[in-house]
Structures are given as C-alpha cells and as structure tokens.
Write a protein that holds these residues in place. Structure first.
Motif, PDB file in Angstrom:
ATOM      1  N   THR A   1       0.744  -1.161  -0.038  1.00 57.02           N
ATOM      2  CA  THR A   1       0.067   0.038   0.161  1.00 57.02           C
ATOM      3  C   THR A   1       0.921   1.466  -0.004  1.00 57.02           C
ATOM      4  OG1 THR A   1      -1.695  -1.388   1.335  1.00 57.02           O
ATOM      5  CG2 THR A   1      -1.847   1.191   1.130  1.00 57.02           C
ATOM      6  N   ARG A   2       1.901   1.350   0.679  1.00 56.29           N
ATOM      7  CA  ARG A   2       2.879   2.362   0.762  1.00 56.29           C
ATOM      8  C   ARG A   2       3.588   2.783  -0.449  1.00 56.29           C
ATOM      9  NH1 ARG A   2       8.726   2.584   3.792  1.00 56.29           N
ATOM     10  NH2 ARG A   2       9.726   4.282   2.675  1.00 56.29           N
ATOM     11  N   ALA A   3       3.761   1.710  -1.353  1.00 56.75           N
ATOM     12  CA  ALA A   3       4.346   2.001  -2.614  1.00 56.75           C
ATOM     13  C   ALA A   3       3.600   2.499  -3.596  1.00 56.75           C
ATOM     14  CB  ALA A   3       4.891   0.644  -3.129  1.00 56.75           C
ATOM     15  N   ARG A   4       2.009   1.976  -3.454  1.00 56.08           N
ATOM     16  CA  ARG A   4       1.102   2.454  -4.214  1.00 56.08           C
ATOM     17  C   ARG A   4       0.792   4.113  -4.104  1.00 56.08           C
ATOM     18  NH1 ARG A   4      -2.319  -0.719  -2.906  1.00 56.08           N
ATOM     19  NH2 ARG A   4      -1.584  -2.393  -3.956  1.00 56.08           N
ATOM     20  N   ILE A   5       0.781   4.309  -2.717  1.00 56.84           N
ATOM     21  CA  ILE A   5       0.538   5.638  -2.153  1.00 56.84           C
ATOM     22  C   ILE A   5       1.771   6.596  -2.637  1.00 56.84           C
ATOM     23  CG2 ILE A   5       0.316   7.162  -0.295  1.00 56.84           C
ATOM     24  CD1 ILE A   5      -0.970   4.855   1.231  1.00 56.84           C
ATOM     25  N   GLU A   6       2.787   6.121  -2.566  1.00 57.26           N
ATOM     26  CA  GLU A   6       3.712   6.983  -3.033  1.00 57.26           C
ATOM     27  C   GLU A   6       3.804   6.984  -4.661  1.00 57.26           C
ATOM     28  OE1 GLU A   6       7.352   6.237   0.055  1.00 57.26           O
ATOM     29  OE2 GLU A   6       7.126   4.571  -1.393  1.00 57.26           O
ATOM     30  N   ARG A   7       3.447   6.258  -5.546  1.00 56.61           N
ATOM     31  CA  ARG A   7       3.449   6.033  -6.804  1.00 56.61           C
ATOM     32  C   ARG A   7       2.156   7.094  -7.392  1.00 56.61           C
ATOM     33  NH1 ARG A   7      -0.106   3.895 -10.274  1.00 56.61           N
ATOM     34  NH2 ARG A   7      -0.588   2.226  -8.869  1.00 56.61           N
ATOM     35  N   VAL A   8       1.027   6.805  -6.918  1.00 53.47           N
ATOM     36  CA  VAL A   8      -0.102   7.639  -7.039  1.00 53.47           C
ATOM     37  C   VAL A   8       0.125   9.335  -6.817  1.00 53.47           C
ATOM     38  CG1 VAL A   8      -2.535   8.095  -6.603  1.00 53.47           C
ATOM     39  CG2 VAL A   8      -1.772   5.778  -7.059  1.00 53.47           C
ATOM     40  N   LEU A   9       0.809   9.457  -5.493  1.00 46.26           N
ATOM     41  CA  LEU A   9       0.955  11.038  -5.307  1.00 46.26           C
ATOM     42  C   LEU A   9       2.250  11.645  -5.807  1.00 46.26           C
ATOM     43  CD1 LEU A   9      -0.264  10.721  -1.614  1.00 46.26           C
ATOM     44  CD2 LEU A   9      -1.358  11.436  -3.625  1.00 46.26           C
ATOM     45  N   GLY A  10       2.971  10.708  -6.650  1.00 48.36           N
ATOM     46  CA  GLY A  10       4.198  11.132  -7.200  1.00 48.36           C
ATOM     47  C   GLY A  10       5.220  11.790  -6.338  1.00 48.36           C
ATOM     48  N   ARG A  11       5.531  11.131  -5.088  1.00 41.91           N
ATOM     49  CA  ARG A  11       6.580  11.663  -4.115  1.00 41.91           C
ATOM     50  C   ARG A  11       6.548  10.438  -3.173  1.00 41.91           C
ATOM     51  NH1 ARG A  11       2.321  16.079  -1.681  1.00 41.91           N
ATOM     52  NH2 ARG A  11       1.292  15.694  -3.515  1.00 41.91           N
ATOM     53  N   PRO A  12       8.199  10.369  -2.681  1.00 43.61           N
ATOM     54  CA  PRO A  12       8.217   9.407  -1.822  1.00 43.61           C
ATOM     55  C   PRO A  12       7.821   9.886  -0.364  1.00 43.61           C
ATOM     56  CG  PRO A  12      10.254  10.493  -2.456  1.00 43.61           C
ATOM     57  CD  PRO A  12       9.125  11.020  -3.247  1.00 43.61           C
ATOM     58  N   ALA A  13       7.494   8.883   0.567  1.00 44.30           N
ATOM     59  CA  ALA A  13       7.165   9.310   2.095  1.00 44.30           C
ATOM     60  C   ALA A  13       8.601   9.889   2.499  1.00 44.30           C
ATOM     61  CB  ALA A  13       6.548   8.237   2.768  1.00 44.30           C
ATOM     62  N   ALA A  14       8.428  11.240   3.220  1.00 42.25           N
ATOM     63  CA  ALA A  14       9.398  11.864   4.135  1.00 42.25           C
ATOM     64  C   ALA A  14       9.234  11.314   5.206  1.00 42.25           C
ATOM     65  CB  ALA A  14       9.254  13.290   3.680  1.00 42.25           C
ATOM     66  N   ALA A  15       8.319  10.845   5.895  1.00 43.13           N
ATOM     67  CA  ALA A  15       7.972  10.337   7.204  1.00 43.13           C
ATOM     68  C   ALA A  15       7.144   9.296   7.241  1.00 43.13           C
ATOM     69  CB  ALA A  15       7.837  11.614   8.309  1.00 43.13           C
ATOM     70  N   LEU A  16       7.313   8.493   8.294  1.00 39.41           N
ATOM     71  CA  LEU A  16       6.258   7.143   8.610  1.00 39.41           C
ATOM     72  C   LEU A  16       5.759   7.580  10.179  1.00 39.41           C
ATOM     73  CD1 LEU A  16       8.168   4.465   6.878  1.00 39.41           C
ATOM     74  CD2 LEU A  16       6.353   5.778   6.076  1.00 39.41           C
ATOM     75  N   ARG A  17       4.545   7.181  10.412  1.00 39.35           N
ATOM     76  CA  ARG A  17       4.068   7.103  11.732  1.00 39.35           C
ATOM     77  C   ARG A  17       3.822   5.731  11.952  1.00 39.35           C
ATOM     78  NH1 ARG A  17       4.425  11.182  15.914  1.00 39.35           N
ATOM     79  NH2 ARG A  17       5.649  12.114  14.226  1.00 39.35           N
TER      80      ARG A  17
ATOM     81  N   GLY B   1      -2.375   5.221   5.918  1.00 39.83           N
ATOM     82  CA  GLY B   1      -1.829   3.870   5.397  1.00 39.83           C
ATOM     83  C   GLY B   1      -2.857   2.823   5.088  1.00 39.83           C
ATOM     84  N   ARG B   2      -4.129   2.942   5.362  1.00 37.91           N
ATOM     85  CA  ARG B   2      -5.157   2.016   4.885  1.00 37.91           C
ATOM     86  C   ARG B   2      -5.586   2.512   3.848  1.00 37.91           C
ATOM     87  NH1 ARG B   2      -9.411   1.678   8.125  1.00 37.91           N
ATOM     88  NH2 ARG B   2      -9.200   3.465   9.500  1.00 37.91           N
ATOM     89  N   TRP B   3      -5.255   3.473   3.156  1.00 33.27           N
ATOM     90  CA  TRP B   3      -6.003   4.239   1.848  1.00 33.27           C
ATOM     91  C   TRP B   3      -5.461   3.184   0.768  1.00 33.27           C
ATOM     92  CZ3 TRP B   3      -3.468   8.239  -1.691  1.00 33.27           C
ATOM     93  CH2 TRP B   3      -4.254   8.354  -2.672  1.00 33.27           C
ATOM     94  N   ASN B   4      -6.055   2.504  -0.050  1.00 34.19           N
ATOM     95  CA  ASN B   4      -5.721   1.810  -1.234  1.00 34.19           C
ATOM     96  C   ASN B   4      -4.961   2.566  -2.142  1.00 34.19           C
ATOM     97  OD1 ASN B   4      -7.895   2.487  -2.479  1.00 34.19           O
ATOM     98  ND2 ASN B   4      -8.662   0.290  -2.350  1.00 34.19           N
ATOM     99  N   ALA B   5      -5.425   3.708  -2.372  1.00 34.78           N
ATOM    100  CA  ALA B   5      -4.678   4.535  -3.470  1.00 34.78           C
ATOM    101  C   ALA B   5      -5.181   4.172  -4.907  1.00 34.78           C
ATOM    102  CB  ALA B   5      -3.283   4.627  -3.279  1.00 34.78           C
ATOM    103  N   VAL B   6      -6.327   3.504  -4.846  1.00 37.29           N
ATOM    104  CA  VAL B   6      -7.096   3.423  -6.205  1.00 37.29           C
ATOM    105  C   VAL B   6      -8.050   4.648  -6.623  1.00 37.29           C
ATOM    106  CG1 VAL B   6      -8.548   1.658  -7.672  1.00 37.29           C
ATOM    107  CG2 VAL B   6      -6.519   0.956  -6.061  1.00 37.29           C
TER     108      VAL B   6
END
Length: 427
Positions: A33-49, A99-104
């Motif tokens: 899910t994280r990799a999909r979020i990063e791809r869809v939003l066009g930016r890598p995560a700068a922070a994780l919680r 992080g539960r958003w499936n980014a579809v």
C-alpha cells in the motif's frame, strides 16, 4: 509541494498480518500500500508514523533495503533519502495520508489537498489532511484522528480505507490492475521466446534477466502478466493474468497461477495458486492448492499443503481474527486462510475455509488444522502448545541464513514481545 507522511492509525482488525509490520507495508496488490500511495501521489514518503511497538524494527528496515524497507521490488536501495520513523517534522506543509488508503480511488483529490483541508470517510475516519508542521505534530500526538476545528472537511462518497484482511481480497482485482498498468517493464519479445505460448492481447511484461523457459503458457486474455526481474519460470507452467510474479521468484515446473494472484519477491512456488497474495521470502515449492488467501513473509508450506476456500454450504465465510474476538462475516463466498509470518506446515497439511494461522506457528497434524491458531502455537495431533521462544528464534535464524540474512536485535525483541503477549493472554 507538501512533504508526504504516511501513518498507521491503528484501526481496523488485521489478525496476524500486522504483527510485524505497519498496515501500509502490507502487500495489497503487486505493490505494498505504501508503494502505491507514493506512486499515485508522485512523491516518496518523507516520514512514517507507526505504533511504538513497531518503531524500532521500522527504523532498522528503513536503513536497509529490499521488501522489508517497504519497497515491493526488492530495490529500495535506489531511494535518495530514507523517511524518518516517528521523528520530528520539519517546518512547512505536510500531507498526512492514512496507510489504510488503497490509493486506487481519489488520488487526484488527495494529491491536491491544500493546507487546512481534509478528506474523510462517511464514518469520520481520516483519509488525508494537509497541515503545517505544528498542527500535524499535534494531530499525530493525539492519536484519535480528530481534526482541528479550523480544518475544512470533505466527505468521500466511496469506502477507500481498508479495515479487514478480506477487504484486501475484495479490492485485489482493482489494485492489481492499477499496479500492473503502471509498471513500465518491456513487453515479452515473442520472437525471442519461440517455445513460450502467449495467448490474449493484454501485455505480457518481463523484468531484467527474467527467464521464462520453453513450454510455459502465458494467458493474457483476461489481464496482464508481469514477471519481474530475475524471476525464473520453469517449463509446463501456466499463468492466467492478471498476475504478478515478484523479483527473484522461482515457479516450479507444472505450476498453475490463476487470475488475481500476486507472488512477492524471493519466493519459491509450485502447485496451484488462485486469487491470493503471497508476501516475500515464502516457499510453497511443491504440489498443493492455495486460493483466496493472504500469506505472510518467510512461511514454508510443506508439500501437498492444501486449503479450502469455499464452504460446502456455499454460504459466506466467517473469520475469527484473534483468539479473543468473535468470528466476523466477511461477505465473501471464497475465502481461504490468513497466514501470519514465519508459519510452517508439515507435508499433507489441510487448512480450513477462512482459517487464521498466527505468526510463528508450526502445524504438524494428520487431520484438518483448527479454524484459529494463536501466534507461536506448535500444533500436533497430540497437543497445541506455545512454541519455546528460544528454539523458535534459532529456527528463524536458520531460515534467514538460507537467504543470506540475519536476525537483528530489534527483530528478536519484537518476536519476544509478541510471544509474551501470546503466552500471557487468555486463549
């Protein structure tokens, strides 16, 4: 552009699937899910919680590479910078994404959020919000998801937050289709593979140094087939798309992968797999059926391990996710087992429809496994006892050594914490 922070809100029920990882590092399609979020939003995560229970291992994984660092391809080492884990936020705007958003769905709405605006589901659960660092820090510290009064909320018309493992299976056709469509790997050169039989008009893509031997049938009539870098597919294997085969994975001769199947990196797979997700470093190298299932990392399913994914009444499957919870109606007619990390099954094992096998279990029984096995159960025909943690960690170290990896102190501590909870909680 606002910096991206992906957070695990601790909501939903995930059984063993989140014992060793935050919810956004679950593989929910070809990607996490994280990799999909990063791809869809066009930016890598700068922070994780994440929860404090997982903070140490997540920091350690982010300092490494491969799937454990959140990268589904095993190539996380290419990142320019690593995200901080539960660290202080730098000044400026932050886009906080659940992080539960499936980014579809609604990627454009999430990506374009302005400071002071948020997206929520109908039940009020936060999907995403853009805030300045001070407000973002306060929101995360509170941990209840309640937004500041001056934030403008927009309610989404669709359910976009995953809340149960079966939601991952429900959404798998959509997430897998989106992931495969976005993979920019070269198409298979049919002229260079005269012994490989390709059917259908959807793309068939091969990663660098992937090897598909003569006698393989790739059926792309219903969806794409993607075989990632360094994967090896032996003869007389049939793959029916949509399917993703991860990096460095080996498919044994006579394997059958049915539609909507995802095999993670560094796996060895044989037999028949259908509509299932197998996380990385897991072996199911021999005959046996696996369907409509979620299988964690570092599992070993013995030869002729078979699962049921359909009740003999053809009714909806109920799943008990934890020892102290009531079974829940999944709404699914097809639902196989949910298998935690580091599970091992003996030859000829049989898993029931909708069963849950906890992290670190060893299953060695001539009959059907129980519908629910708590974490670290050593289950035989004679008894079911908690596995001795020192002996289990010795086994884990041997498993990792087979892949040139070692068990870190943080990972060992997490195992011991989980084991303490398992052995002190009422069953």
């Amino acid at each position: 552009m606002a910096k991206l922070l992906i957070f695990d809100d601790g909501r939903g029920r995930w059984g063993p699937m989140t014992d060793r990882r935050p919810v956004f590092d679950l593989r929910t399609g070809a990607l996490t899910t994280r990799a999909r979020i990063e791809r869809v939003l066009g930016r890598p995560a700068a922070a994780l919680r994440v929860s404090e229970r997982l903070a140490a291992v997540c920091r350690e994984r982010e300092a490494g590479s491969g799937e454990t660092a959140g990268d589904p391809t095993g190539n996380a080492g290419g990142r320019d910078a690593r995200p901080t884990v539960n660290g202080e936020l730098a000044a400026g705007p932050w886009l906080l994404v659940n992080g539960r958003w499936n980014a579809v769905l609604h990627g454009d709405l999430v990506g374009q959020l302005a400071v002071g605006r948020a997206l929520v589901e109908a039940d009020g659960d936060l999907v995403a919000v853009c805030l300045e660092a001070a407000q973002a820090t306060a929101l995360l510290a509170a941990g209840d998801g309640r937004l500041p009064a001056d934030v403008t909320r927009t309610e989404l018309p669709d359910r976009v937050l995953l809340g149960r493992p079966w939601h991952v299976l429900d959404e798998l056709p959509a997430t897998l289709e989106a992931d495969l469509r976005a993979m920019a790997l070269p198409e298979l050169d049919r002229a260079a593979h005269p012994g490989v039989h390709v059917i259908g008009n959807h793309p068939v893509r091969l990663g660098e140094h992937a090897c598909v031997l003569p006698g393989v049938v790739l059926n792309a009539e219903a969806g794409p087939v993607v075989i990632d870098a360094h994967a090896l597919v032996h003869p007389f294997t049939m793959i029916e798309g949509p399917v993703y085969v991860g990096r460095h994975t080996t498919l044994a001769a006579h394997t059958a992968l049915r539609p909507n199947t995802v095999i993670g990196p560094h796996c060895k797979v044989g037999g028949e797999v259908s509509a299932a997700i197998v996380h990385g470093h897991t072996n199911k190298a021999h005959a046996g059926y696996l369907g409509a299932a979620l299988v964690g990392q570092w599992c070993n399913l013995g030869a002729d391990t078979n699962v049921s994914n359909l009740k003999n009444t053809y009714g909806p499957v109920r799943v008990q996710l934890t020892p102290d919870s009531e079974p829940e109606d999944t709404g699914r007619v097809f639902h196989g087992p949910i298998v935690g990390d580091f599970v091992r099954t003996a030859i000829g094992s049989r898993l029931l429809t909708g069963s849950v096998i906890g992290t670190g279990c060893m299953l060695a029984t001539a009959g059907f496994a129980p519908k629910h096995l708590p974490a670290f159960a050593f289950h035989t025909d004679q008894s079911s006892q908690p596995h001795d943690i020192d002996r289990l960690l010795q086994t884990v170290q041997r498993m990792l050594a087979r892949r040139d990896q070692t068990l870190s102190a943080a990972e060992a501590d997490l195992f011991r914490t989980l084991h303490t909870v398992r052995t002190t909680a009422p069953v």
